[in-house]
Design an enzyme around this catalytic site. Structure first.
Site, short mmCIF file in Angstrom:
data_model
loop_
_atom_site.label_atom_id
_atom_site.label_comp_id
_atom_site.label_asym_id
_atom_site.label_seq_id
_atom_site.Cartn_x
_atom_site.Cartn_y
_atom_site.Cartn_z
N ARG A 121 0.68 -1.32 -0.47
CA ARG A 121 0.15 -0.04 -0.27
C ARG A 121 0.68 1.77 0.21
O ARG A 121 0.19 2.32 -1.33
CB ARG A 121 -1.02 -0.40 0.66
CG ARG A 121 -2.18 -0.82 0.91
CD ARG A 121 -1.61 -2.38 1.11
NE ARG A 121 -0.96 -2.95 2.21
CZ ARG A 121 -0.44 -3.88 2.37
NH1 ARG A 121 -0.10 -4.55 0.89
NH2 ARG A 121 0.76 -3.92 3.56
N CYS A 148 -5.31 -3.63 8.40
CA CYS A 148 -4.20 -2.24 7.70
C CYS A 148 -4.53 -0.84 7.85
O CYS A 148 -5.66 -0.74 6.89
CB CYS A 148 -3.08 -2.96 6.33
SG CYS A 148 -2.28 -1.89 5.56
N THR A 195 -2.97 1.73 6.54
CA THR A 195 -2.01 2.37 4.97
C THR A 195 -3.68 1.89 3.84
O THR A 195 -3.69 2.93 3.35
CB THR A 195 -1.24 2.04 4.62
OG1 THR A 195 0.18 2.13 5.60
CG2 THR A 195 -0.57 2.66 3.61
N THR A 200 3.39 3.40 9.10
CA THR A 200 4.15 3.68 7.65
C THR A 200 4.28 5.32 7.18
O THR A 200 3.46 5.77 7.68
CB THR A 200 3.93 2.57 7.03
OG1 THR A 200 2.48 3.30 5.58
CG2 THR A 200 3.34 1.27 6.94
N LYS A 220 7.79 -7.53 8.69
CA LYS A 220 8.20 -7.87 8.33
C LYS A 220 8.72 -8.93 7.27
O LYS A 220 8.23 -9.86 6.98
CB LYS A 220 7.69 -7.26 7.03
CG LYS A 220 5.99 -6.85 7.30
CD LYS A 220 5.73 -5.36 5.98
CE LYS A 220 4.76 -4.55 6.01
NZ LYS A 220 3.25 -5.63 5.46
N CYS A 264 -0.17 1.85 12.55
CA CYS A 264 0.50 0.35 11.56
C CYS A 264 0.33 -0.87 12.07
O CYS A 264 0.48 -1.11 13.26
CB CYS A 264 2.26 -0.18 11.09
SG CYS A 264 2.34 -0.97 10.27
#
Length: 233
Positions: free
Chosen positions: A49, A83, A85, A125, A165, A195
């Site tokens: 994203r 999520c 974002t 983010t 991640k 996030c």
């Protein structure tokens, strides 16, 4: 008949499992049968994203729509998306489904107001910060917000992308702690973990700072929506 929660997942997989785990943990249930039914599409085909927002990367909306429609077809009575974002694309996504779709950013703002918090520090983010998804909602609800300076923001991105991640638990957190201290010095009462990898990071790295977890806020909102009871309420 028991109602069903649908999770548009895969953004990322650990954040998706974190949301599901929180739904289970906060539900006031004495047996398996008293828990909420949850359908999850852990769609790892959804493009990044932040890259889409800031760098002209592949549009994530078509795959997000596929997941939402798939979950609606499975009988979901409400949809949620772990999520932050991705909520930049929320208004493009919701017209494709008839199922109610809770907005994590709005639910978080309502929780901040409920707690009487005046100023928050946003950890998120680059895509979330620069898209203004939190600032727009916070401004509309009279919540003051601060964000890290560029040098500290890069440390936040490292924790998200090179830490959680990437499954790397040995990274240096000095810069990330610097980002948090900067926000508190700027007057933040709590940190908004904007996030869905960040609640995971706080757990994995055992970070103990005053924070508000939008994933947990969303989990509680979804459980209430389907008529189940949240522990302690």
């Amino acid at each position: 008949m028991k109602k069903t929660i649908g999770i548009v997942g895969g953004m990322g997989p650990l954040a998706t499992s974190d949301l599901f785990r929180k739904i289970v943990e906060i539900t006031d249930a004495a047996s398996d049968q008293e828990h909420v039914r949850v359908c999850i599409d852990n769609n790892t085909e959804i493009p990044d994203r932040t890259a889409a927002i800031l760098k002209g990367g592949k549009d994530p909306v078509p795959e997000m729509v596929k997941s939402a429609v798939r979950l609606q077809g499975m009988g979901a009575d409400v949809l949620i998306m772990p999520c932050n974002t991705a909520h930049y694309f929320y208004d493009r996504l919701t017209p494709f489904v008839d199922t109610p779709f809770l907005n994590m950013i709005e639910e978080t703002a309502k929780e901040i107001k409920r707690r009487g918090i005046k100023k928050v520090g946003l950890l998120a983010t680059d895509g979330t910060c620069q898209s203004g998804v939190y600032k727009t909602v916070f401004d509309a609800m009279g919540i003051e917000m601060c964000a890290p300076s560029p040098v500290h923001q890069s440390a936040v991105m490292d924790v998200i992308y090179k830490g959680v991640k990437a499954g790397n638990l040995s990274m240096d957190l000095t810069g990330f702690y610097g980002a948090m201290e900067e926000l508190f010095a700027d007057g933040a009462e709590v940190l908004v973990l904007g996030c869905t990898e960040l609640p995971v990071a706080f757990d994995l790295f055992k970070i103990d700072k005053p924070n508000l977890d939008p994933t947990l806020v969303l989990a509680k909102a979804a459980v209430r929506f389907v008529g189940a009871k949240v522990k302690g309420e």
